[in-house]
Design a protein around this motif. Structure first.
Motif, PDB file in Angstrom:
ATOM      1  N   ALA A   1       3.125  10.991   5.520  1.00  0.00           N
ATOM      2  CA  ALA A   1       4.076  10.552   6.545  1.00  0.00           C
ATOM      3  C   ALA A   1       3.654  10.969   7.950  1.00  0.00           C
ATOM      4  O   ALA A   1       3.794  10.195   8.895  1.00  0.00           O
ATOM      5  CB  ALA A   1       5.469  11.082   6.230  1.00  0.00           C
ATOM      6  N   ALA A   2       3.134  12.166   8.096  1.00  0.00           N
ATOM      7  CA  ALA A   2       2.717  12.643   9.416  1.00  0.00           C
ATOM      8  C   ALA A   2       1.564  11.828   9.984  1.00  0.00           C
ATOM      9  O   ALA A   2       1.421  11.708  11.203  1.00  0.00           O
ATOM     10  CB  ALA A   2       2.334  14.116   9.342  1.00  0.00           C
TER      11      ALA A   2
ATOM     12  N   GLN B   1       0.806  -1.220   0.000  1.00  0.00           N
ATOM     13  CA  GLN B   1       0.000   0.000   0.000  1.00  0.00           C
ATOM     14  C   GLN B   1       0.840   1.271   0.000  1.00  0.00           C
ATOM     15  O   GLN B   1       0.460   2.264  -0.615  1.00  0.00           O
ATOM     16  CB  GLN B   1      -0.929   0.026   1.212  1.00  0.00           C
ATOM     17  CG  GLN B   1      -1.828   1.244   1.255  1.00  0.00           C
ATOM     18  CD  GLN B   1      -2.862   1.173   2.353  1.00  0.00           C
ATOM     19  OE1 GLN B   1      -2.940   0.201   3.097  1.00  0.00           O
ATOM     20  NE2 GLN B   1      -3.669   2.208   2.469  1.00  0.00           N
ATOM     21  N   PHE B   2       1.972   1.253   0.679  1.00  0.00           N
ATOM     22  CA  PHE B   2       2.729   2.475   0.896  1.00  0.00           C
ATOM     23  C   PHE B   2       4.070   2.485   0.179  1.00  0.00           C
ATOM     24  O   PHE B   2       4.713   1.456   0.027  1.00  0.00           O
ATOM     25  CB  PHE B   2       2.965   2.696   2.391  1.00  0.00           C
ATOM     26  CG  PHE B   2       1.710   2.976   3.156  1.00  0.00           C
ATOM     27  CD1 PHE B   2       1.136   4.231   3.129  1.00  0.00           C
ATOM     28  CD2 PHE B   2       1.097   1.986   3.895  1.00  0.00           C
ATOM     29  CE1 PHE B   2      -0.029   4.501   3.830  1.00  0.00           C
ATOM     30  CE2 PHE B   2      -0.061   2.240   4.601  1.00  0.00           C
ATOM     31  CZ  PHE B   2      -0.631   3.506   4.568  1.00  0.00           C
ATOM     32  N   LYS B   3       4.468   3.684  -0.203  1.00  0.00           N
ATOM     33  CA  LYS B   3       5.778   3.905  -0.818  1.00  0.00           C
ATOM     34  C   LYS B   3       6.512   4.952   0.008  1.00  0.00           C
ATOM     35  O   LYS B   3       6.006   6.049   0.238  1.00  0.00           O
ATOM     36  CB  LYS B   3       5.611   4.409  -2.248  1.00  0.00           C
ATOM     37  CG  LYS B   3       6.916   4.801  -2.917  1.00  0.00           C
ATOM     38  CD  LYS B   3       6.654   5.356  -4.303  1.00  0.00           C
ATOM     39  CE  LYS B   3       7.905   5.893  -4.945  1.00  0.00           C
ATOM     40  NZ  LYS B   3       7.612   6.443  -6.296  1.00  0.00           N
ATOM     41  N   LEU B   4       7.711   4.591   0.459  1.00  0.00           N
ATOM     42  CA  LEU B   4       8.571   5.505   1.185  1.00  0.00           C
ATOM     43  C   LEU B   4       9.526   6.154   0.194  1.00  0.00           C
ATOM     44  O   LEU B   4      10.098   5.481  -0.664  1.00  0.00           O
ATOM     45  CB  LEU B   4       9.361   4.730   2.242  1.00  0.00           C
ATOM     46  CG  LEU B   4      10.242   5.542   3.173  1.00  0.00           C
ATOM     47  CD1 LEU B   4       9.370   6.337   4.150  1.00  0.00           C
ATOM     48  CD2 LEU B   4      11.185   4.627   3.931  1.00  0.00           C
TER      49      LEU B   4
ATOM     50  N   GLU C   1       9.232  10.900   2.840  1.00  0.00           N
ATOM     51  CA  GLU C   1       7.845  11.116   2.468  1.00  0.00           C
ATOM     52  C   GLU C   1       7.201   9.745   2.335  1.00  0.00           C
ATOM     53  O   GLU C   1       7.873   8.765   2.014  1.00  0.00           O
ATOM     54  CB  GLU C   1       7.758  11.863   1.136  1.00  0.00           C
ATOM     55  CG  GLU C   1       8.386  13.236   1.190  1.00  0.00           C
ATOM     56  CD  GLU C   1       8.440  13.920  -0.164  1.00  0.00           C
ATOM     57  OE1 GLU C   1       7.930  13.367  -1.163  1.00  0.00           O
ATOM     58  OE2 GLU C   1       9.022  15.021  -0.225  1.00  0.00           O
ATOM     59  N   LEU C   2       5.906   9.684   2.576  1.00  0.00           N
ATOM     60  CA  LEU C   2       5.168   8.432   2.487  1.00  0.00           C
ATOM     61  C   LEU C   2       3.931   8.659   1.633  1.00  0.00           C
ATOM     62  O   LEU C   2       3.203   9.632   1.841  1.00  0.00           O
ATOM     63  CB  LEU C   2       4.751   7.961   3.886  1.00  0.00           C
ATOM     64  CG  LEU C   2       4.105   6.584   3.966  1.00  0.00           C
ATOM     65  CD1 LEU C   2       5.134   5.488   3.699  1.00  0.00           C
ATOM     66  CD2 LEU C   2       3.466   6.374   5.334  1.00  0.00           C
ATOM     67  N   TYR C   3       3.719   7.774   0.698  1.00  0.00           N
ATOM     68  CA  TYR C   3       2.573   7.881  -0.201  1.00  0.00           C
ATOM     69  C   TYR C   3       1.723   6.621  -0.118  1.00  0.00           C
ATOM     70  O   TYR C   3       2.240   5.508  -0.095  1.00  0.00           O
ATOM     71  CB  TYR C   3       3.041   8.126  -1.643  1.00  0.00           C
ATOM     72  CG  TYR C   3       3.747   9.441  -1.759  1.00  0.00           C
ATOM     73  CD1 TYR C   3       3.025  10.618  -1.903  1.00  0.00           C
ATOM     74  CD2 TYR C   3       5.130   9.524  -1.664  1.00  0.00           C
ATOM     75  CE1 TYR C   3       3.670  11.849  -1.963  1.00  0.00           C
ATOM     76  CE2 TYR C   3       5.778  10.741  -1.722  1.00  0.00           C
ATOM     77  CZ  TYR C   3       5.040  11.896  -1.871  1.00  0.00           C
ATOM     78  OH  TYR C   3       5.680  13.110  -1.923  1.00  0.00           O
ATOM     79  N   ASP C   4       0.414   6.812  -0.058  1.00  0.00           N
ATOM     80  CA  ASP C   4      -0.566   5.729  -0.033  1.00  0.00           C
ATOM     81  C   ASP C   4      -0.932   5.426  -1.482  1.00  0.00           C
ATOM     82  O   ASP C   4      -1.725   6.137  -2.099  1.00  0.00           O
ATOM     83  CB  ASP C   4      -1.788   6.166   0.763  1.00  0.00           C
ATOM     84  CG  ASP C   4      -2.828   5.088   0.912  1.00  0.00           C
ATOM     85  OD1 ASP C   4      -2.861   4.143   0.079  1.00  0.00           O
ATOM     86  OD2 ASP C   4      -3.631   5.181   1.851  1.00  0.00           O
TER      87      ASP C   4
END
Length: 62
Positions: free
Chosen positions: A32-33, A4-7, A17-20
């Motif tokens: 990310a927050a 689900q997530f990409k760092l 940064e984190l993306y769904d």
């Protein structure tokens, strides 16, 4: 990445940064927050992977 997530780090690991990818496949919103534990988990996985790559490059896996 996981399912689900990409760092992502724009600065070589200083910040992340984190993306769904399921809810935001175009990667417009850094979440990310909202998911500090996921950032921590993926950062740790990334560090272990980088160490593994270094060991492989130096012949340590063979």
């Amino acid at each position: 990445m996981d399912n689900q997530f990409k760092l992502y780090s724009p600065d070589g690991g200083q910040t992340y940064e984190l993306y769904d990818l399921i809810n935001d496949p175009i990667e417009r919103s850094n979440v990310a927050a909202n998911y500090p534990d996921k950032v921590k988990d993926l950062t740790l996985q990334l560090k272990h992977w980088l160490i593994s790559c270094q060991e492989s490059n130096s012949g340590g896996d063979y």
